[in-house]
Design a protein around this motif. Structure first.
Motif, mmCIF file in Angstrom:
data_model
loop_
_atom_site.group_PDB
_atom_site.id
_atom_site.type_symbol
_atom_site.label_atom_id
_atom_site.label_comp_id
_atom_site.label_asym_id
_atom_site.label_seq_id
_atom_site.Cartn_x
_atom_site.Cartn_y
_atom_site.Cartn_z
ATOM 1 N N LEU A 49 -0.824 16.595 0.400
ATOM 2 C CA LEU A 49 -2.219 16.235 0.618
ATOM 3 C C LEU A 49 -2.671 15.242 -0.449
ATOM 4 O O LEU A 49 -2.100 15.174 -1.538
ATOM 5 C CB LEU A 49 -3.117 17.480 0.548
ATOM 6 C CG LEU A 49 -2.872 18.604 1.553
ATOM 7 C CD1 LEU A 49 -3.840 19.746 1.281
ATOM 8 C CD2 LEU A 49 -3.012 18.105 2.978
ATOM 9 N N GLY A 50 -3.730 14.520 -0.131
ATOM 10 C CA GLY A 50 -4.313 13.598 -1.096
ATOM 11 C C GLY A 50 -4.524 12.227 -0.496
ATOM 12 O O GLY A 50 -3.816 11.819 0.428
ATOM 13 N N LEU A 51 -5.502 11.526 -1.033
ATOM 14 C CA LEU A 51 -5.807 10.183 -0.564
ATOM 15 C C LEU A 51 -4.673 9.239 -0.943
ATOM 16 O O LEU A 51 -4.338 9.101 -2.127
ATOM 17 C CB LEU A 51 -7.123 9.711 -1.194
ATOM 18 C CG LEU A 51 -7.653 8.345 -0.757
ATOM 19 C CD1 LEU A 51 -8.043 8.371 0.723
ATOM 20 C CD2 LEU A 51 -8.863 7.961 -1.616
ATOM 21 N N ASP A 52 -4.038 8.630 0.050
ATOM 22 C CA ASP A 52 -2.912 7.717 -0.171
ATOM 23 C C ASP A 52 -1.730 8.389 -0.860
ATOM 24 O O ASP A 52 -0.925 7.739 -1.538
ATOM 25 C CB ASP A 52 -3.347 6.495 -1.000
ATOM 26 C CG ASP A 52 -4.396 5.651 -0.299
ATOM 27 O OD1 ASP A 52 -4.333 5.541 0.939
ATOM 28 O OD2 ASP A 52 -5.271 5.112 -0.990
ATOM 29 N N ALA A 53 -1.625 9.726 -0.686
ATOM 30 C CA ALA A 53 -0.584 10.478 -1.382
ATOM 31 C C ALA A 53 0.821 10.094 -0.941
ATOM 32 O O ALA A 53 1.786 10.307 -1.681
ATOM 33 C CB ALA A 53 -0.799 11.974 -1.171
ATOM 34 N N HIS A 54 0.960 9.536 0.259
ATOM 35 C CA HIS A 54 2.288 9.183 0.768
ATOM 36 C C HIS A 54 2.698 7.769 0.390
ATOM 37 O O HIS A 54 3.853 7.392 0.567
ATOM 38 C CB HIS A 54 2.323 9.339 2.290
ATOM 39 C CG HIS A 54 2.183 10.755 2.745
ATOM 40 N ND1 HIS A 54 3.228 11.649 2.744
ATOM 41 C CD2 HIS A 54 1.105 11.441 3.194
ATOM 42 C CE1 HIS A 54 2.809 12.827 3.191
ATOM 43 N NE2 HIS A 54 1.534 12.724 3.471
ATOM 44 N N THR A 55 1.762 6.992 -0.119
ATOM 45 C CA THR A 55 2.073 5.582 -0.364
ATOM 46 C C THR A 55 1.889 5.139 -1.803
ATOM 47 O O THR A 55 2.449 4.123 -2.210
ATOM 48 C CB THR A 55 1.192 4.677 0.529
ATOM 49 O OG1 THR A 55 -0.190 4.944 0.244
ATOM 50 C CG2 THR A 55 1.460 4.940 2.003
ATOM 51 N N GLU A 56 1.101 5.888 -2.586
ATOM 52 C CA GLU A 56 0.795 5.458 -3.953
ATOM 53 C C GLU A 56 1.381 6.444 -4.974
ATOM 54 O O GLU A 56 1.431 7.648 -4.728
ATOM 55 C CB GLU A 56 -0.723 5.383 -4.157
ATOM 56 C CG GLU A 56 -1.434 4.388 -3.255
ATOM 57 C CD GLU A 56 -1.115 2.956 -3.604
ATOM 58 O OE1 GLU A 56 -0.712 2.711 -4.768
ATOM 59 O OE2 GLU A 56 -1.243 2.091 -2.729
ATOM 60 N N PRO A 57 1.808 5.952 -6.145
ATOM 61 C CA PRO A 57 2.231 6.862 -7.229
ATOM 62 C C PRO A 57 0.999 7.488 -7.879
ATOM 63 O O PRO A 57 0.256 6.812 -8.601
ATOM 64 C CB PRO A 57 2.969 5.943 -8.204
ATOM 65 C CG PRO A 57 2.392 4.580 -7.953
ATOM 66 C CD PRO A 57 2.006 4.533 -6.494
ATOM 67 N N LEU A 58 0.748 8.748 -7.583
ATOM 68 C CA LEU A 58 -0.466 9.428 -8.020
ATOM 69 C C LEU A 58 -0.121 10.634 -8.887
ATOM 70 O O LEU A 58 1.013 11.126 -8.870
ATOM 71 C CB LEU A 58 -1.267 9.903 -6.795
ATOM 72 C CG LEU A 58 -1.754 8.822 -5.824
ATOM 73 C CD1 LEU A 58 -2.352 9.475 -4.588
ATOM 74 C CD2 LEU A 58 -2.762 7.919 -6.506
#
Length: 388
Positions: free
Chosen positions: A22-31
């Motif tokens: 889960l998370g905003l842009d969790a699949h595309t950004e290094p967070l």
């Protein structure tokens, strides 16, 4: 439901054991990564205990992170948005109040202080620099600061505060909250006489040793004494991150004591952790994780609360300066040092649960300053009718 709703809008990567992310842009950004090891236990704690449960869940290793400060910074920056406004209005009904046993009375204050500061001088020596200063440093540039620069940044912070208080040869100085003696030494080195009070036996023992080793035993008196019991008159009063331990109900008493002990023409120099006034009002009667496990009886003031309470005692703010980013860096350096000395912490008898609790405390505190939710200030008070 609330958790999923909140994190779906945050720049976080929340990972479940079954592979759900889960998370905003969790699949595309290094967070920043929050890893749920036991979601059922995590939600049970948070659902019943709120933020206390959130911290307890980390201590119990039900969630973890390679960088907990980064996760907590994201949460702190959006703190007022995480819970719907309708539920926030129920805060006082749903969350516990601080126990009366932690109220900042003269009877309780020593126990509150001992809980944290008397843990072990050897523990604090593992992650503090050579000055043994347990408050925010003041760096030339906090963005590039490193461990070798910390001790000098602490000395600079102390010297700046002593300058603001007008401490020089012959000045009678009262220090409320001794720490481990570095400020006493630096004030005495200027030719001042110092009366320093603390409620920590362990701090008192080591501070006396350090003051004597520096050659100032004749000009510094260190005493186990509540601030309310101090007598005498002083040209300068200095207190570094002590007001946070007083408790908001006793802020008027604290500032009355400052006014009563201050000689004509003198100055008070404080270093204080502050929070926004509206958040202070919303949270001051709520029992928090930090009060339960780290600083019982503690309460952070706002700038307005300090200004107003000091004004009622006859004192006015002469100047103030904020440097919250410096505290975030100070805490990062402490946290890195604490983690690097995990084996030595364990050898002192502190188990894995304690180490995770302190990892969370240091990361939690760092996040408060890094997000801007908390600030730290040096504040100079005086009586305006006595000074220009």
């Amino acid at each position: 439901m609330l958790f999923r709703r909140a994190v779906s809008r945050l720049p976080l990567r929340v990972e479940y054991p079954d592979g759900t992310v889960l998370g905003l842009d969790a699949h595309t950004e290094p967070l920043p990564r929050m890893i749920l090891r036991d979601p059922d236990a995590f939600f049970a704690r948070v659902g019943s205990l709120g933020l206390i449960g959130f911290g307890e869940s980390y201590t119990a290793a039900e969630w973890t992170s390679p960088d907990p400060a980064a996760v907590l910074t994201v949460l702190a920056a959006r703190l007022t948005e995480l819970v719907p406004a309708g539920l926030q209005s129920l805060r006082s009904f749903l969350l516990p109040s601080p126990p009366t046993s932690q109220d900042g009375t003269a009877a309780n204050a020593r126990t509150n202080i001992e809980h944290h500061y008397d843990l072990s001088n050897e523990l604090f020596q593992l992650f503090l620099d050579e000055t043994m200063t347990y408050s925010s440093a003041l760096f030339e540039d906090p963005a590039t600061a490193s461990w070798p620069l910390l001790a000098d940044a602490q000395r600079y912070k102390i010297d700046r505060l002593l300058d603001a208080a007008g401490v020089r040869a012959g000045t009678r100085v009262l220090e409320i909250g001794s720490g481990w003696g570095e400020l006493c030494v630096r004030a005495a080195a200027r030719g001042a006489t110092v009366h320093s009070v603390t409620l920590s036996n362990r701090q008192l023992e080591l501070a006396r040793i350090r003051v004597a080793a520096a050659g100032f035993a004749d000009s510094v008196v260190l005493e186990l004494c509540d601030y309310r019991d101090v007598r005498g008159e002083y040209d300068a009063i200095v207190s570094v991150e002590m007001i946070e331990a007083v408790g908001y109900r006793y802020w008027p008493t604290y500032f009355d004591v400052l006014a009563q002990r201050l000689a004509p023409g003198g100055r008070v120099a404080l270093q204080a952790i502050t929070m926004p006034h509206d958040r202070m009002l919303a949270s001051r009667d709520t029992y928090t994780w930090i009060q339960k496990y780290i600083f019982p009886g503690g309460s952070l003031p706002s700038t307005r609360a300090i200004t107003t309470t000091a004004h009622r005692a006859g004192l006015r703010v002469r100047e103030n300066s904020c440097f919250g980013e410096h505290y975030a860096t100070t805490l990062r350096l402490w946290r890195e040092r604490f983690d690097a000395h995990a084996a030595e912490v364990a050898a002192l008898g502190f188990d894995a649960t304690f180490r995770r609790l302190w990892q969370f405390y240091l990361a939690y505190s760092e996040a408060g300053f890094r997000s801007g939710y908390l600030d730290v200030q040096q504040i100079v008070l005086h009586r305006p009718e006595e000074q220009s």
